[in-house]
Structure formats: structure tokens, C-alpha cells
Design an enzyme around this catalytic site. Structure first.
Site, PDB file in Angstrom:
ATOM      1  N   GLY A   1      16.835  64.173  26.595  1.00  0.00           N
ATOM      2  CA  GLY A   1      16.029  64.309  27.790  1.00  0.00           C
ATOM      3  C   GLY A   1      15.346  63.030  28.219  1.00  0.00           C
ATOM      4  O   GLY A   1      15.261  62.045  27.478  1.00  0.00           O
TER       5      GLY A   1
ATOM      6  N   ASP B   1      21.358  55.436  37.695  1.00  0.00           N
ATOM      7  CA  ASP B   1      22.383  56.023  38.557  1.00  0.00           C
ATOM      8  C   ASP B   1      21.854  56.350  39.950  1.00  0.00           C
ATOM      9  O   ASP B   1      22.432  57.158  40.672  1.00  0.00           O
ATOM     10  CB  ASP B   1      22.978  57.279  37.913  1.00  0.00           C
ATOM     11  CG  ASP B   1      21.940  58.364  37.643  1.00  0.00           C
ATOM     12  OD1 ASP B   1      20.741  58.127  37.910  1.00  0.00           O
ATOM     13  OD2 ASP B   1      22.321  59.448  37.159  1.00  0.00           O
TER      14      ASP B   1
ATOM     15  N   GLU C   1      11.844  72.389  37.482  1.00  0.00           N
ATOM     16  CA  GLU C   1      13.267  72.084  37.596  1.00  0.00           C
ATOM     17  C   GLU C   1      13.976  73.204  38.355  1.00  0.00           C
ATOM     18  O   GLU C   1      13.559  74.367  38.318  1.00  0.00           O
ATOM     19  CB  GLU C   1      13.893  71.908  36.212  1.00  0.00           C
ATOM     20  CG  GLU C   1      13.334  70.742  35.418  1.00  0.00           C
ATOM     21  CD  GLU C   1      13.510  69.413  36.126  1.00  0.00           C
ATOM     22  OE1 GLU C   1      14.551  69.228  36.790  1.00  0.00           O
ATOM     23  OE2 GLU C   1      12.606  68.559  36.040  1.00  0.00           O
TER      24      GLU C   1
ATOM     25  N   ASN D   1      26.353  61.692  40.003  1.00  0.00           N
ATOM     26  CA  ASN D   1      26.776  62.452  38.826  1.00  0.00           C
ATOM     27  C   ASN D   1      28.278  62.684  38.775  1.00  0.00           C
ATOM     28  O   ASN D   1      28.807  63.059  37.731  1.00  0.00           O
ATOM     29  CB  ASN D   1      26.050  63.801  38.783  1.00  0.00           C
ATOM     30  CG  ASN D   1      24.577  63.637  38.486  1.00  0.00           C
ATOM     31  OD1 ASN D   1      24.201  63.021  37.489  1.00  0.00           O
ATOM     32  ND2 ASN D   1      23.731  64.158  39.356  1.00  0.00           N
TER      33      ASN D   1
ATOM     34  N   LYS E   1      48.149  27.529  46.749  1.00  0.00           N
ATOM     35  CA  LYS E   1      47.364  27.679  45.523  1.00  0.00           C
ATOM     36  C   LYS E   1      46.894  26.308  45.026  1.00  0.00           C
ATOM     37  O   LYS E   1      47.686  25.383  44.888  1.00  0.00           O
ATOM     38  CB  LYS E   1      48.205  28.384  44.451  1.00  0.00           C
ATOM     39  CG  LYS E   1      47.573  28.432  43.074  1.00  0.00           C
ATOM     40  CD  LYS E   1      48.406  27.648  42.092  1.00  0.00           C
ATOM     41  CE  LYS E   1      47.715  27.570  40.739  1.00  0.00           C
ATOM     42  NZ  LYS E   1      48.417  26.644  39.832  1.00  0.00           N
TER      43      LYS E   1
ATOM     44  N   HIS F   1      55.990  29.139  57.751  1.00  0.00           N
ATOM     45  CA  HIS F   1      56.337  30.447  57.205  1.00  0.00           C
ATOM     46  C   HIS F   1      57.146  30.322  55.923  1.00  0.00           C
ATOM     47  O   HIS F   1      57.820  29.327  55.668  1.00  0.00           O
ATOM     48  CB  HIS F   1      57.133  31.288  58.217  1.00  0.00           C
ATOM     49  CG  HIS F   1      57.918  30.499  59.205  1.00  0.00           C
ATOM     50  ND1 HIS F   1      57.645  30.521  60.547  1.00  0.00           N
ATOM     51  CD2 HIS F   1      58.938  29.622  59.048  1.00  0.00           C
ATOM     52  CE1 HIS F   1      58.477  29.713  61.177  1.00  0.00           C
ATOM     53  NE2 HIS F   1      59.272  29.148  60.288  1.00  0.00           N
TER      54      HIS F   1
ATOM     55  N   ALA G   1      66.567  19.117  55.668  1.00  0.00           N
ATOM     56  CA  ALA G   1      66.615  20.530  55.291  1.00  0.00           C
ATOM     57  C   ALA G   1      67.548  20.747  54.112  1.00  0.00           C
ATOM     58  O   ALA G   1      68.597  20.117  53.995  1.00  0.00           O
ATOM     59  CB  ALA G   1      67.064  21.366  56.480  1.00  0.00           C
TER      60      ALA G   1
END
Length: 461
Positions: free
Chosen positions: A85, A111, A160, A234, A358, A370, A430
Site C-alpha cells: 500500500g 504514473d 476509497e 494503469n 551518413k 536520387h 557514368a
């Protein structure tokens, strides 16, 4: 610091197992808006500058310590090995902690993540002259909550929900669980609960209210700024509901501060956003971590931005993902671009569809239209990268760097085998595989020679 806050100690009750979450991790570690439920509480109470913050947990203490960020404040963790409790949980701290009788003990719940700092300050400031103060709320559907019982307008006890009589269940003023109690009285009243348990053999913290009232104390009460602040979690449905409330509140703040959202119901902020003027954000955009956006930025639908800086007049087309990166002004990104890992996109750059960049510096006025991958690269100004170009940066053991200097033209479907340097003004035809450095203004090409295979005519009938 305000005198009212100088003697403040905080207890955050977080020992619940979250059985209704059907989960293997502590309930308070489930995420709301991208961070643990408990983290929302901690981030707010740090502004109160309490002397000590105690977190009462039930299990997975190591995991809690690992996932919860203290932001430089020393958090105290207290184990409640048996969940007997809320009163029992507070006893684990208050009977062991040494402090002054006049210390103010603020009791919160791990919570209940949406309680505001303004509501907490309101409660603390109103506590002056009282031994105990409660945060109560009046709600339309009080089912499941403890009811505030008043006699002649004064709070006398909390019942309660499961113990309430039919007449009491009509009461709409409910107990939120949040309270401030002077240390001396909290310890004294908790002592009286040592042998008092409910039918489930639990010690309810709320039982101190009737003890306080019967001993002549006036129980102070205040209301939250907004009712949703006191809603707890909950189960996963309640978590989803609070997520929705949180996101709409964030969207409202942005709209009132000049950000245009195509649909505030389809906007997701899971971190912090600093923004300039005249920004447009389309539907289903997700912002994570720290996002900084300049003036006149347009973000297309379905984009995900995490820990990014976006300068003025940038356009990000739909479904682009940008993480841990910086975009300079007047750049155009996407659609379906992926920029990440500390990449820096300079001014007036075009990064087109299905391009991944990256850990790369991409220079001013350069373009990659592209279907390309540029990793671990340093690319200069006025560079044109043709479709299908890739930097082959990994040799099986380590990542290698590709350097492309100013005014270079890379033809479509080229492979750049790192480590390699392509000097200023060079032209790569290319379909070329570049395996060694290219001199300034050189024009190179390496591809298989095209030839025809003669076919014999089939004269058979």
C-alpha cells in the site's frame, strides 16, 4: 530561492508492478511522448529545487537507475520489497530519513505524468500555515477514485471507491493522491497506521486524513490548473489517452506561437522544439529529441526528425528521415531522403529522393538527385553527384573516407572505392569504378566495352 521551497523533500511512489499493462518492465518505464512516464515527473520536480528526491520502487531497480536520467541531481532510490500500500511505501522513506520536523514532504506518483509545475507550486505555496495540504479535483466521471468527504465544508476523510456507500459515490470531488505534509505530522500519523490495514492487508496513505481531522487539523486543498493533470496510467489504453492529451497540448502551444500544423491531431512531439517564424508542418510528422527549426521551413508529411538543426528556408519533402544532422539554409531535401550520423548539409544543397547521407559534409550548392549512398565523405562546393552513385566506405574492417573537392562532376552509376580523393574540377564518367585518387580537372572513365554478339539465324522449319 523561495523560503517556502527551501525545506522541501519529495517522495515519488513508483513501486506498482503494472499488472494491467501486461508487461515485463516496470510500468513507469513505459514511454509517453518518447520518454519514460517517471521521467516526466522527475524533469518537472527538478525545477522545485528540493533538498532530496526519493523514488520508491518495487522491482527492477537496476533497470530503473539505468533508464532514468537524473539531470545532474542525486536521486535516492528506496526499495519497497512488498507492495503493502501507499502508506507502507511512504513509511519506507519517512521512518529511515533524518530531517527537520518542519520539512515539507511532497508526495507524488510515478504514473501520473502530466501534472504541471504550476499546479505543484500552487499546492506548495498554499500549504503555508497548514500541516497537510491535498490536491483534489472535481471530475465528471469519478469512478475508481477515492472521494473527498467534507463536514461543514472541511475535509474530514477520504473514502476509497470500493468502500464508498452509494450516496458517497455521487461525490465528484476526488483524491488525486498528491499531498504536502509536514515531516513531524507525517511521521506521527503514519505511526498510527502501523497496525491499521484494509481488507487487502494494505496500509492506505489516505487514512492519515481522518486522523488529522480528528486531531483538530484543517486539511488544506487546491485544484489543478487542468483536470487531465491528475490522470494516472494503469493500462495501455490509459497510456494512449494521455499520449493524445499530451500531443494536443503541445500542438496548441505551437499553433499559438505561430507554427502552422496541417492537422494538430496528427502531429507527434517526442522531445523539445525550438522554432522560428512562418513554419509549416504537414501531417504525421514526428519530432524526437532536440529539434531546432529556423524561419520559413516547410516539412512534408510523414517526416521524422531527431536531434537536428534546420536553418532558414529549408524544404523537406515527404517521408524523409533526418537524425543527428544539421541542414544549412535554402536546402531542399527528399522525398524519401535519409540523412544521419552527424552529417552537415551546407547552403543551397539539393538532396533528392532515395538518397542516404551518413557522417558526411555536403558542400554549398552541391546536388545529389536520387538513388545514391554517400557515407563517411567530405564533399566540396558545386559538386554534382549522378543517380546511383555510391561511396564504398567499408573494407570489412574499418570505415574509410571519400573526399570530393569543389566543382566535381560524378556521372550516374559510379562506385567510389574509399579511401579515395577526387580533386577539384574532375569529371567521372557514368558507370565508372574509381579505385585511386583523381587529379585536378582530370576526366576519367572505366567501364566494360560494349560489344555485340552475332546470332545465327535459325533456318529450321
Amino acid at each position: 530561492m523561495n523560503v517556502l521551497l527551501q525545506e522541501l523533500f519529495i517522495i515519488i511512489l513508483s513501486a506498482g508492478k503494472g499488472k494491467r499493462m501486461f508487461t515485463s518492465i516496470p510500468k513507469v518505464l513505459h514511454k509517453l511522448a518518447g520518454k519514460p512516464i517517471l521521467q516526466h515527473i522527475i524533469d518537472k520536480v527538478l525545477y522545485l529545487k528540493a533538498k532530496k528526491i526519493n523514488i520508491v520502487y518495487g522491482y527492477e531497480g537496476k533497470l530503473l537507475r539505468k533508464k532514468i536520467i537524473s539531470r545532474g541531481f542525486s536521486l535516492n532510490w528506496t526499495l519497497q520489497s512488498e507492495q503493502n500500500g501507499t502508506g507502507h511505501a511512504v513509511q519506507q522513506v519517512i521512518f529511515k530519513e533524518i530531517g527537520n520536523d518542519n520539512d515539507k514532504i511532497l508526495i507524488l506518483y510515478g504514473d501520473v505524468p502530466l501534472i504541471s509545475i504550476n499546479t505543484l507550486r500552487k499546492l506548495l505555496y498554499s500549504h503555508s500555515g497548514f500541516n497537510i495540504s491535498l490536491l483534489t479535483a472535481v471530475i465528471d466521471s469519478p469512478d475508481g477514485y477515492g472521494r473527498i468527504i467534507r463536514k461543514n465544508g472541511k475535509i474530514s476523510k477520504i473514502i476509497e471507491h470500493e468502500d464508498a456507500l452509494s450516496i458517497d459515490k455521487n461525490i465528484r470531488e476526488i483524491n488525486t493522491g498528491v499531498m504536502v505534509v509536514n515531516r513531524y505530522y507525517l511521521r506521527f500519523w503514519l505511526n498510527k497506521l502501523l497496525n491499521k490495514r484494509n481488507k487487502d492487508k494494505e496500509i492506505y496513505l489516505t487514512d492519515i486524513i481522518s486522523i488529522a481531522y480528528k486531531s483538530g487539523n484543517i486539511i488544506n486543498s487546491v485544484q489543478p490548473e487542468k483536470v487531465f493533470e491528475i490522470f494516472g496510467i494503469n493500462n495501455r489504453f490509459q497510456l494512449m489517452k494521455l499520449e493524445k492529451i499530451y500531443q494536443i497540448e503541445q500542438a496548441k502551444k505551437l499553433l499559438l506561437n505561430g507554427v502552422t500544423l496541417s492537422d494538430y491531431n496528427r502531429f507527434d512531439l517526442r522531445g523539445t522544439l525550438k522554432h522560428g517564424k512562418d513554419i509549416f508542418i504537414d501531417i504525421n510528422v514526428v519530432l524526437k529529441g532536440s529539434v531546432i527549426i529556423g524561419d520559413r521551413v516547410k516539412i512534408g508529411n510523414g517526416c521524422v526528425l531527431k536531434n537536428v538543426i534546420i536553418n532558414n528556408d529549408v524544404i523537406i519533402h515527404p517521408y524523409s528521415i533526418i537524425e543527428d544532422a544539421c541542414l544549412d539554409s535554402n536546402s531542399v531535401i527528399g522525398p524519401f531522403a535519409h540523412i544521419h550520423s552527424k552529417s552537415k548539409i551546407k547552403k543551397n544543397v539539393h538532396v533528392g529522393n532515395f538518397v542516404e547521407i551518413k557522417n558526411t559534409i555536403f558542400g554549398k550548392n552541391s546536388k545529389v538527385g536520387h538513388l545514391s549512398y554517400l557515407g563517411d565523405s567530405d564533399i566540396g562546393k558545386n559538386v554534382n553527384i549522378g543517380a546511383g552513385t555510391i561511396t564504398c566506405n567499408f573494407d570489412g574492417k574499418k570505415k574509410n573516407k571519400t573526399i570530393i573537392k569543389n566543382n566535381v562532376f560524378i556521372g550516374a552509376n559510379s562506385e567510389l572505392i574509399a579511401p579515395v580523393i577526387i580533386n577539384s574540377g574532375a569529371v567521372v564518367g557514368a558507370g565508372t569504378t574509381v579505385t585511386k585518387n583523381i587529379n585536378r580537372k582530370d576526366k576519367i572513365i572505366s567501364r566494360i566495352r560494349q560489344f555485340s554478339i552475332l546470332r545465327k539465324e535459325n533456318n529450321s522449319k
